[in-house]
Design an enzyme around this catalytic site. Sequence first.
Site, PDB file in Angstrom:
ATOM      1  N   ASN A 199       0.834  -1.226   0.000  1.00  0.00           N
ATOM      2  CA  ASN A 199       0.000   0.000   0.000  1.00  0.00           C
ATOM      3  C   ASN A 199       0.858   1.261   0.000  1.00  0.00           C
ATOM      4  O   ASN A 199       0.731   2.151   0.844  1.00  0.00           O
ATOM      5  CB  ASN A 199      -1.002  -0.005   1.167  1.00  0.00           C
TER       6      ASN A 199
ATOM      7  N   ASP B  79       3.238  -5.399  11.694  1.00  0.00           N
ATOM      8  CA  ASP B  79       2.404  -4.388  11.032  1.00  0.00           C
ATOM      9  C   ASP B  79       2.987  -2.991  11.267  1.00  0.00           C
ATOM     10  O   ASP B  79       2.247  -2.013  11.431  1.00  0.00           O
ATOM     11  CB  ASP B  79       0.942  -4.463  11.493  1.00  0.00           C
TER      12      ASP B  79
HETATM   13  O1  DOR Z   1      -2.925   0.056  11.328  1.00  0.00           O
HETATM   14  C1  DOR Z   1      -2.779  -0.126  10.136  1.00  0.00           C
HETATM   15  N1  DOR Z   1      -1.908   0.609   9.407  1.00  0.00           N
HETATM   16  N2  DOR Z   1      -3.520  -1.049   9.545  1.00  0.00           N
HETATM   17  C2  DOR Z   1      -3.558  -1.185   8.231  1.00  0.00           C
HETATM   18  O2  DOR Z   1      -4.297  -2.013   7.760  1.00  0.00           O
HETATM   19  C3  DOR Z   1      -2.745  -0.310   7.350  1.00  0.00           C
HETATM   20  C4  DOR Z   1      -1.594   0.246   8.078  1.00  0.00           C
HETATM   21  C5  DOR Z   1      -0.943   1.392   7.357  1.00  0.00           C
HETATM   22  O3  DOR Z   1      -0.581   1.230   6.175  1.00  0.00           O
HETATM   23  O4  DOR Z   1      -0.740   2.442   7.956  1.00  0.00           O
HETATM   24 ZN    ZN Z   2      -0.532  -3.745   7.488  1.00  0.00          ZN
END
Ligand code: DOR
Ligand code: ZN
Length: 437
Positions: free
Chosen positions: A101, A314
């Site tokens: 992303n 994450d």
């Molecule tokens: O907390 C999050 N941050 N969850 C996600 O699904 C995306 C991620 C982000 O790219 O900042």
């Molecule tokens: Zn993520």
Amino acid sequence: MSAILIRGGRLIDPAAGIDATRDLLLEQGLVAAVGAPGALDAAARERHATALDATGRVVAPGFIDIHVHLREPGQAYKETIASGTRAAAAGGFTTVCAMPNTTPVNDSPEITRWMQAPERNAAIRVLPIAAATRGSMGEQLTDYAALKAAGAVAISDDGKPILGDAIMRDALALGARVGLPVIQHAENTDCTHGASMNLGALSFRLGLRGMSVEAESSIVERDIALLATMRDTPAHLHVAHLSTAAALDAVRRAKAEGLRVTCEVAPHHFALTEQAIGDYDTHAKMNPPLRSEQDRLALIAGLADGTVDAIATDHAPHAPHEKEQEFERTPNGITGLETALGLSLQTLHHEHNIPLARIVELLTSGPARVLHLAQCGSLIKGRPADLVIFSPDETWTYATSHSLSKNSPFLGWDLPGRVYATIFGGWVLDPAKSAGA
Ligand code: DOR
Ligand code: ZN
């Protein structure tokens, strides 16, 4: 590059079934030998090896994080591949898998290759995860074979779910043909729109719209049902940042039925609950949200009993001007690479008695198995000399970060598990120096 002899440490290499005092000889970027204490001294002398004393410390394969956001291309003000990998090295990681992303979304072989180019100055190994659908819009599949050929190790639209039944089935089927796991961000966005925390009494009291447990578990159950129709194929579903007891139970049942489903849990989900939001602390806002104590304890049970395959951070860097807004307006996510080991040791080992070897497994051979990273996650002879040396009981204070972003609720915390050295491809990394500090 000189040879290195690592002496006297407690080698924990779950993939090799080793938890014992061992010496290691590293040469030419590879593990040249693993031996009983003293057994490699002569070989080390012959090679003029530099000695590193690891007495009283744990020596483990370099950690593998299969879920990080490195923000390049496109958002280098939050993080670069160089800064994110330095934070990773400081946390004991030698391999990270970067989510797609970015801006633009990594849905092409060109971006996948760009992320791995030497010009990115990565301190450690970066393995891209490419988008499952074009622009992660959930409509048209990307070219999985070309993405794999360019170096992608999995596909995912992380940050968003692959929502439609038909497109998810097609993603699993194409992933199976090409040999790539499909990583699902399990969230039924039809019912989470505008939500910024877990749904329950607390969200009601704080006046915030909540995300239900079912918004996660219903997608996991749907995906497992799709997978069950593909039993005779190598289709592989991996559930990202699993956060609820209900979704974990679904994974546990599917595994018992022999389905190829794996899952990961993030340290913040086993270390914190929604109570950490306190007075609208935006450093406790992420997606999926922090959950209830009952969910947290269920995750810890799943980490202990083998239902959970990997700890994944994450790591989601965001700039101060983004996190310093009204709770509902701030982006989701916190940084996590530097605190993963400390939180794992504190919560899982010290508070819940999960053995050190299981924690190392969740950070090494577990994630390596999930993404079929054959070269990573073990220190047997001939493998890359990627390893971490840490002291499990020694406390340190999380005072500064190597990440460009500082959005962590754990800044200022004292945590166990000081990292003494991260060695990548036979090079001893000094995160302080590489950060220019
Ligand atoms: O907390 C999050 N941050 N969850 C996600 O699904 C995306 C991620 C982000 O790219 O900042
Ligand atoms: Zn993520």
